[in-house]
Enzyme design. Structure first.
Site, PDB file in Angstrom:
ATOM      1  CG  ASN A   1      26.744  -6.782  14.396  1.00 42.44           C
ATOM      2  OD1 ASN A   1      26.219  -7.444  15.281  1.00 42.44           O
ATOM      3  ND2 ASN A   1      26.330  -6.856  13.145  1.00 42.44           N
TER       4      ASN A   1
ATOM      5  CG  ASP B   1      18.401 -10.397  10.747  1.00 42.93           C
ATOM      6  OD1 ASP B   1      18.758  -9.214  10.944  1.00 42.93           O
ATOM      7  OD2 ASP B   1      18.475 -10.950   9.632  1.00 42.93           O
TER       8      ASP B   1
HETATM    9  C1  FPP Z   1      20.131  -7.627  13.984  1.00 41.29           C
HETATM   10  O1  FPP Z   1      19.133  -6.776  13.486  1.00 41.29           O
HETATM   11  C2  FPP Z   1      20.302  -7.388  15.411  1.00 41.29           C
HETATM   12  C3  FPP Z   1      21.465  -6.976  15.994  1.00 41.29           C
HETATM   13  C4  FPP Z   1      22.702  -6.732  15.257  1.00 41.29           C
HETATM   14  C5  FPP Z   1      21.525  -6.714  17.426  1.00 41.29           C
HETATM   15  C6  FPP Z   1      20.688  -7.612  18.262  1.00 41.29           C
HETATM   16  C7  FPP Z   1      20.414  -6.959  19.543  1.00 41.29           C
HETATM   17  C8  FPP Z   1      19.289  -7.067  20.262  1.00 41.29           C
HETATM   18  C9  FPP Z   1      18.158  -7.912  19.902  1.00 41.29           C
HETATM   19  C10 FPP Z   1      19.103  -6.325  21.521  1.00 41.29           C
HETATM   20  C11 FPP Z   1      19.746  -6.979  22.684  1.00 41.29           C
HETATM   21  C12 FPP Z   1      21.145  -6.597  22.678  1.00 41.29           C
HETATM   22  C13 FPP Z   1      22.057  -6.853  23.615  1.00 41.29           C
HETATM   23  C14 FPP Z   1      23.379  -6.291  23.386  1.00 41.29           C
HETATM   24  C15 FPP Z   1      21.814  -7.646  24.835  1.00 41.29           C
HETATM   25  P1  FPP Z   1      19.547  -5.751  12.349  1.00 41.29           P
HETATM   26  O2  FPP Z   1      19.890  -4.475  12.984  1.00 41.29           O
HETATM   27  O3  FPP Z   1      20.622  -6.341  11.507  1.00 41.29           O
HETATM   28  O4  FPP Z   1      18.219  -5.629  11.558  1.00 41.29           O
HETATM   29  P2  FPP Z   1      18.098  -5.351   9.984  1.00 41.29           P
HETATM   30  O5  FPP Z   1      18.681  -6.548   9.288  1.00 41.29           O
HETATM   31  O6  FPP Z   1      16.631  -5.227   9.772  1.00 41.29           O
HETATM   32  O7  FPP Z   1      18.852  -4.097   9.689  1.00 41.29           O
END
Ligand code: FPP
Length: 255
Positions: free
Chosen positions: A78, A30
């Site tokens: 998502n 996250d």
């Molecule tokens: C959450 O951070 C992260 C995700 C929804 C995607 C996770 C993906 C990766 C780490 C890259 C690798 C991906 C694949 C498909 C292999 P957020 O976007 O919710 O962060 P925030 O809470 O700060 O908005």
């Protein structure tokens, strides 16, 4: 596709146990968006850096001899993100499989994918099947990729499968127990996670491995996913090693 590498050059699972005997770690990656926002970058740039962190973590967990690593890469919730972000995450998965699969295979890692494949575009579905097929006989770490995954969806599908077996007369309702539910989940055959790590300061499970995490230990750290590194992972394992797991029983000294 890459040919089967020579077994002798591949990483064998380490025989000595990891701190606290941990075998399976789940990671909720996250904070990509917040990491990017803090630097005046786009959210997609955060995910791009998040993928770099993931690559490093996979190499590290293989090198320390972890048996199972489950990564929450795209949740069934998502899809509610802006279309541009969703399609970027899909392209990131494609990039991950196309660019990293041969290194992962070379490292003797087996890939398992959990989540609902029905809603995925057929090209992505095929990539996931190919990754699982190529690495099926590998004997090192199992990398469990949770993609379009959500526990409620997984449990619903398992219950539906059991109901179909009952309707067909192959199963009696009184035979349904925790084991038969386990056997119908996407994670069938994978031990429950010992430890779940979530970055970025949020302290919730967000529909990740809800059934399987019944007795997992949780480790929350403040750093955003792109800043998570090998030392942060080792710190989580050390923290885990200091926990006392009782699985609903009593402390060892009280017995
Ligand atoms: C959450 O951070 C992260 C995700 C929804 C995607 C996770 C993906 C990766 C780490 C890259 C690798 C991906 C694949 C498909 C292999 P957020 O976007 O919710 O962060 P925030 O809470 O700060 O908005």
């Amino acid at each position: 596709m890459t040919s089967q590498p020579d077994q002798a050059t591949r990483t064998a699972p380490k025989s000595e146990p990891l701190p606290g005997g941990v075998r399976h770690v789940g990671v909720i990656m996250d904070g990509n968006g917040r990491w990017a926002q803090a630097r005046g970058l786009s959210r997609t740039e955060g995910h791009r850096h998040g993928l770099d962190t993931l690559r490093k973590l996979i190499r590290h967990t293989v090198s320390v001899g972890l048996e199972y690593l489950t990564i929450y890469s795209f949740s069934s919730e998502n899809w509610s993100r802006p279309e541009t972000e969703v399609s970027f995450l899909m392209s990131l998965l494609r990039r991950f499989v196309q660019r990293d699969l041969s290194e992962i295979h070379q490292a003797n890692v087996r890939i398992r994918v959990i989540g609902d494949r029905d809603d995925l575009e057929s090209g992505i579905r095929q990539l996931l099947v190919d990754a699982e097929d190529l690495t099926r006989n590998n004997t090192g770490m199992t990398l469990v990729v949770a993609f379009n995954y959500g526990s409620r969806n997984e449990i619903t599908r398992a219950v539906r499968a059991l109901a179909e077996q009952v309707a067909d007369g192959r199963l009696s309702p009184s035979d349904i127990d925790a084991q038969s539910i386990d056997d119908n989940l996407d994670t069938a055959g994978i031990p429950d996670p010992d430890l779940i790590i979530r970055t970025s300061g949020e302290m919730r499970l967000s529909n990740f491995l809800m059934w399987q995490a019944a007795y997992s230990e949780f480790y929350f750290c403040q750093c955003h996913w792109p800043d998570f590194d090998e030392a942060a992972f080792d710190q989580a394992l050390l923290d885990y090693a200091g926990r006392e797991r009782r699985f609903g029983g009593l402390k060892a000294k009280a017995l």
